[in-house]
Design a protein around this motif. Structure first.
Motif, PDB file in Angstrom:
ATOM      1  N   LEU A  12       0.819  -1.225   0.000  1.00 45.95           N
ATOM      2  CA  LEU A  12       0.000   0.000   0.000  1.00 45.95           C
ATOM      3  C   LEU A  12       0.845   1.263   0.000  1.00 45.95           C
ATOM      4  CD1 LEU A  12      -2.956  -0.763   2.418  1.00 45.95           C
ATOM      5  CD2 LEU A  12      -3.082  -0.243  -0.010  1.00 45.95           C
ATOM      6  N   ALA A  13       1.946   1.204   0.756  1.00 45.92           N
ATOM      7  CA  ALA A  13       2.767   2.407   0.911  1.00 45.92           C
ATOM      8  C   ALA A  13       3.480   2.771  -0.387  1.00 45.92           C
ATOM      9  CB  ALA A  13       3.777   2.195   2.023  1.00 45.92           C
ATOM     10  N   HIS A  14       3.591   1.809  -1.304  1.00 44.28           N
ATOM     11  CA  HIS A  14       4.432   2.038  -2.478  1.00 44.28           C
ATOM     12  C   HIS A  14       3.660   2.364  -3.757  1.00 44.28           C
ATOM     13  CE1 HIS A  14       7.713   0.627  -0.066  1.00 44.28           C
ATOM     14  NE2 HIS A  14       7.077  -0.507   0.177  1.00 44.28           N
ATOM     15  N   ILE A  15       2.365   2.069  -3.764  1.00 47.90           N
ATOM     16  CA  ILE A  15       1.682   2.128  -5.061  1.00 47.90           C
ATOM     17  C   ILE A  15       1.599   3.534  -5.632  1.00 47.90           C
ATOM     18  CG2 ILE A  15       0.323   0.011  -4.816  1.00 47.90           C
ATOM     19  CD1 ILE A  15      -2.028   1.754  -3.974  1.00 47.90           C
ATOM     20  N   PHE A  16       1.858   4.565  -4.809  1.00 43.78           N
ATOM     21  CA  PHE A  16       1.825   5.927  -5.342  1.00 43.78           C
ATOM     22  C   PHE A  16       3.211   6.391  -5.796  1.00 43.78           C
ATOM     23  CE2 PHE A  16      -1.985   5.795  -2.652  1.00 43.78           C
ATOM     24  CZ  PHE A  16      -2.928   6.154  -3.603  1.00 43.78           C
ATOM     25  N   LYS A  17       4.181   5.474  -5.730  1.00 39.77           N
ATOM     26  CA  LYS A  17       5.524   5.837  -6.205  1.00 39.77           C
ATOM     27  C   LYS A  17       5.596   5.633  -7.713  1.00 39.77           C
ATOM     28  CE  LYS A  17       8.094   4.640  -2.060  1.00 39.77           C
ATOM     29  NZ  LYS A  17       8.845   3.552  -1.445  1.00 39.77           N
ATOM     30  N   PRO A  18       6.335   6.512  -8.412  1.00 41.46           N
ATOM     31  CA  PRO A  18       6.448   6.345  -9.856  1.00 41.46           C
ATOM     32  C   PRO A  18       7.091   5.008 -10.204  1.00 41.46           C
ATOM     33  CG  PRO A  18       7.414   8.422  -9.173  1.00 41.46           C
ATOM     34  CD  PRO A  18       7.067   7.688  -7.936  1.00 41.46           C
ATOM     35  N   PHE A  19       6.608   4.411 -11.255  1.00 45.86           N
ATOM     36  CA  PHE A  19       7.130   3.160 -11.811  1.00 45.86           C
ATOM     37  C   PHE A  19       6.949   1.967 -10.895  1.00 45.86           C
ATOM     38  CE2 PHE A  19       9.757   6.400 -13.950  1.00 45.86           C
ATOM     39  CZ  PHE A  19       9.333   6.163 -15.237  1.00 45.86           C
ATOM     40  N   TYR A  20       6.202   2.151  -9.790  1.00 48.27           N
ATOM     41  CA  TYR A  20       5.987   0.997  -8.924  1.00 48.27           C
ATOM     42  C   TYR A  20       4.859   0.154  -9.495  1.00 48.27           C
ATOM     43  CZ  TYR A  20       5.366  -1.991  -4.944  1.00 48.27           C
ATOM     44  OH  TYR A  20       5.285  -3.094  -4.147  1.00 48.27           O
ATOM     45  N   ARG A  21       5.143  -1.111  -9.661  1.00 53.45           N
ATOM     46  CA  ARG A  21       4.076  -2.016 -10.060  1.00 53.45           C
ATOM     47  C   ARG A  21       4.080  -3.208  -9.133  1.00 53.45           C
ATOM     48  NH1 ARG A  21       4.724  -2.561 -16.402  1.00 53.45           N
ATOM     49  NH2 ARG A  21       6.875  -2.537 -15.721  1.00 53.45           N
ATOM     50  N   THR A  22       2.890  -3.621  -8.719  1.00 52.04           N
ATOM     51  CA  THR A  22       2.838  -4.786  -7.845  1.00 52.04           C
ATOM     52  C   THR A  22       3.239  -6.004  -8.661  1.00 52.04           C
ATOM     53  OG1 THR A  22       0.556  -5.227  -8.431  1.00 52.04           O
ATOM     54  CG2 THR A  22       0.937  -3.758  -6.587  1.00 52.04           C
ATOM     55  N   ASP A  23       3.706  -7.025  -7.946  1.00 51.65           N
ATOM     56  CA  ASP A  23       4.139  -8.238  -8.642  1.00 51.65           C
ATOM     57  C   ASP A  23       3.010  -8.817  -9.470  1.00 51.65           C
ATOM     58  OD1 ASP A  23       6.582  -7.943  -7.606  1.00 51.65           O
ATOM     59  OD2 ASP A  23       6.235  -9.251  -5.878  1.00 51.65           O
ATOM     60  N   LYS A  24       1.826  -8.731  -8.874  1.00 49.98           N
ATOM     61  CA  LYS A  24       0.671  -9.275  -9.593  1.00 49.98           C
ATOM     62  C   LYS A  24       0.470  -8.533 -10.906  1.00 49.98           C
ATOM     63  CE  LYS A  24      -1.784 -10.655  -5.434  1.00 49.98           C
ATOM     64  NZ  LYS A  24      -2.811 -10.210  -4.504  1.00 49.98           N
ATOM     65  N   ALA A  25       0.605  -7.201 -10.829  1.00 50.02           N
ATOM     66  CA  ALA A  25       0.403  -6.398 -12.032  1.00 50.02           C
ATOM     67  C   ALA A  25       1.443  -6.750 -13.079  1.00 50.02           C
ATOM     68  CB  ALA A  25       0.475  -4.926 -11.689  1.00 50.02           C
TER      69      ALA A  25
END
Lengths: 446, 243
Positions: free
Chosen positions: A388-401
């Protein structure tokens, strides 16, 4: 108060220092005046010895020996001496010299100081048989070097003390300034870790304020540079993928001429992806450096939400968006374009990461007539709470994504957050209890 | 979105046959490619590779449109535009590779009629050129507007700025009125968003801007109150609106 601490320190130390200096000078001069003008103790005891001898001789009526003693004193010290017995008049070998007529009545004890201005001093020592009187011999007179003492006391000593004080003051002021200089030079030479030592930053005075400001600045620069490096690294990485595909497609086109036309959609798709990436990056960079977005649009938020939903449904025709918001939702002093892009990003994410028949829900609630609260809820794959803390960071994609090959460079939410912040709003995300994600927008009504 | 338009949909280029376009762009490849495509569509093209020549040419001859790059040698696009605007009103499309949307919009404030962020594709460019030329053509022929337009039970009166449906008056804002009037006067034509922005909102179209859609939405709901059955304004997804 904190910022004036240095001033108080300076005032206090200079006042105290001056008082101590003057007091010290006074004491030293007093001490010298009393000690350097006293007849040396050897001479004092010699005089006392003469007095004892004279008293003894007089007591035993040995007048001849007494005269001899007076003569010896005269010979050795070039000084007149005599005895004033308790009952009779002056006994001496020579008549009282004329220059001692005045001072014979003002005898001084040997332990008393002899000041420079005193002329023709007569010393008197009380004995059991009477008073032994003696002219102070020139050799016994204390002769302090007054000129030297004056120079020492008025020039040399204060100078030394003031120099020591200045040196202390200089160290007190210059040590932090030197540290500041050192750190600044280190920082400008590219050492982003350079900081002013805590010892100085914790001083709690004006200089500490500067030191703290410097440390904060350095920390911010370090974060920013780190962020930019990461950003650049991620961007080039993201560009590499479509570029590789393009290059492969070009090679492929060379090999089989006939298929040239079939490859065109691939070219187009990769170019579109790179274009979107560059566009989003530019907007992001722009928002980073110049977060002023013109906020002077007023409109009905419901109309905008309807439009965005219609567009989204055109793209995802088999999906359902459940809308829980009133028909009239006026919003003022905002930016329609930035808001539209943000909501669209969130809604598209919700649709992308969830599947039919699960509906995406748009839920509205007002917060005390001050804020619109908009929640976009999906029942999709969701994300792990620690992400949750990371999803607003640029270029961050969850592993699932990533594994889903969902496309997009992970700039959408970063852009959304900056745009919403520029509109004085807030965006946050939370995991649903069962599944999926809720993204919440809080927007000021006015 | 204009990007989803195919090359086969070529809006109204026949109407602009013979229009004279000046391209001021320092990258020879880009300039030649644009010139080539535009030439094939019947435009007359003049090319310049720097701002100074561009300004001189633009002042000496009459052009219907200027495509102006922002970063140019000798005189930058903004300076050239500033100079140009103190003499003539030739429509200008600014081609800008710099900054974000808001940043580029700054270019519009000094007198560009539209801007196109680089990189762009030909379809997008043709659409913008079409919108601008069509708008200026309409402005020139504005006096030919019919006083009253009628489509079935919907009518607008241009001089009184009033619209009515089934004889009932519809209260429209000036922008909504102009939208309706434009749609009615070019009935059965798909009007691109780029064109409607130029013609009605008098600003450049940008990707995430939805002000036009919101005006259309409001206009629709005002018409629906009177007649809920009739879908007057049609949305053609990815292209625009028509009536």
């Amino acid at each position: 108060m904190k910022s004036h601490k240095l001033l108080w320190q300076l005032m206090l130390s200079i006042c105290l220092g001056s008082i101590i200096l003057f007091a010290a000078l006074h004491h030293i001069s007093y001490f010298l005046a009393s000690h350097l003008t006293i007849i040396s103790s050897a001479n004092q005891s010699l005089i006392n010895k003469y007095a004892q001898q004279a008293a003894t001789l007089y007591h035993h009526q040995q007048h001849h020996e007494l005269d001899q003693l007076f003569a010896t004193i005269a010979a050795q010290h070039d000084a007149w001496s005599g005895m004033i017995p308790n009952t009779s008049t002056l006994v001496t070998n020579k008549p009282l010299p004329a220059d001692l007529f005045d001072s014979i009545n003002f005898q001084r004890k040997p332990q008393w100081p002899i000041h420079e201005f005193m002329q023709d001093v007569v010393l008197g020592v009380k004995t059991p048989s009477g008073l032994f009187v003696m002219e102070l011999p020139t050799a016994m007179r204390p002769t302090p070097n007054i000129a030297l003492i004056k120079v020492l006391l008025t020039i040399f000593l204060p100078s030394i003390l003031l120099c020591i004080f200045c040196w202390g003051l200089y160290l007190h002021l210059m040590r932090p300034l030197n540290a500041l200089k050192k750190s600044s030079i280190a920082l400008s030479n590219g050492d982003l870790e350079a900081r002013i030592p805590l010892k100085i930053a914790n001083r709690e005075d004006s200089i500490a304020l500067v030191a703290n400001a410097f440390n904060q600045m350095a920390a911010r620069i370090q974060t920013l540079v780190g962020y930019q490096r990461q950003f650049l690294h991620d961007l080039s990485h993201e560009l590499r993928t479509p570029l590789t595909r393009l290059e492969l497609a070009v090679d492929l086109a060379h090999e089989k001429d006939t298929n040239n036309f079939a490859l065109q959609p691939r070219f187009k798709k990769d170019i579109e992806q790179m274009k979107a990436l560059v566009e989003d990056t530019l907007t992001l960079a722009w928002l980073e450096t110049e977060p002023e977005v013109k906020c002077n649009d007023s409109f009905n938020l419901s109309t905008l939400l309807d439009l965005i939903c219609e567009d989204a449904l055109f793209e995802y025709p088999k999906r359902v968006i459940t809308r829980h918001y009133p028909q009239q939702l006026l919003i003022h002093n905002t930016n329609q374009r930035a808001l539209a892009q943000s909501i669209e990003n969130i809604l598209r994410n919700a649709l992308k990461y969830s599947q039919a028949p699960n509906a995406v829900i748009i839920k509205y609630s007002a917060c005390e007539r001050e804020q619109h609260i908009l929640e976009i809820i999906d029942r999709g794959i969701g994300i792990h709470p620690h992400e949750l803390a990371h999803i607003f960071k640029p270029f961050y994609r969850t592993d699932k994504a990533r594994s889903r090959k969902a496309g997009g460079a992970g700039l959408g939410l970063a852009l959304t957050q900056r745009q919403i912040n520029a509109l004085r709003g807030e965006v946050s995300a939370q995991c649903n209890v069962d599944s999926g994600l809720t993204v919440r927008l809080m927007l000021p009504i006015k | 979105m204009p990007t989803s338009l195919n090359h086969s949909v070529q809006p109204h280029h026949i109407l602009h046959q013979g229009a004279h376009i000046l391209i001021v762009e320092d990258d020879a490849q880009v300039r030649d490619d644009i010139a080539h495509v535009l030439h094939n569509r019947g435009f007359h093209i003049t090319q310049c590779d720097n701002g100074k020549d561009g300004l001189n040419t633009a002042l000496k001859q009459h052009f219907h449109l200027i495509l102006l790059d922002k970063m140019l040698p000798q005189m930058d696009g903004f300076d050239m535009l500033n100079n140009l605007r103190s003499h003539v009103d030739t429509p200008v499309i600014l081609l800008s590779a710099s900054g974000a949307e808001e940043d580029r919009i700054a270019g519009l404030s000094i007198g560009a009629d539209d801007y196109l962020p680089k990189p762009f594709n030909m379809t997008e460019l043709l659409l913008r050129i079409d919108a601008i030329l069509k708008r200026s053509r309409f402005f020139q022929g504005a006096q030919n507007n019919q006083q009253t337009l009628c489509i079935q039970d919907l009518s607008v009166n241009f001089s009184e700025k009033q619209a009515s449906l089934h004889g009932e008056q519809v209260n429209l804002t000036p922008i909504e009125f102009e939208l309706l009037h434009t749609l009615m006067s070019q009935k059965n034509e798909i009007l691109s968003k780029a064109y409607l922005y130029q013609k009605v909102l008098r600003k450049a179209f940008s990707r995430y801007d939805r002000s036009l859609d919101m005006h259309i939405s409001n206009l629709r709901s005002k018409l629906t109150i009177i007649d809920s059955q009739h879908p007057y304004i049609k949305t053609v997804h990815g292209k625009g609106y028509s009536l």
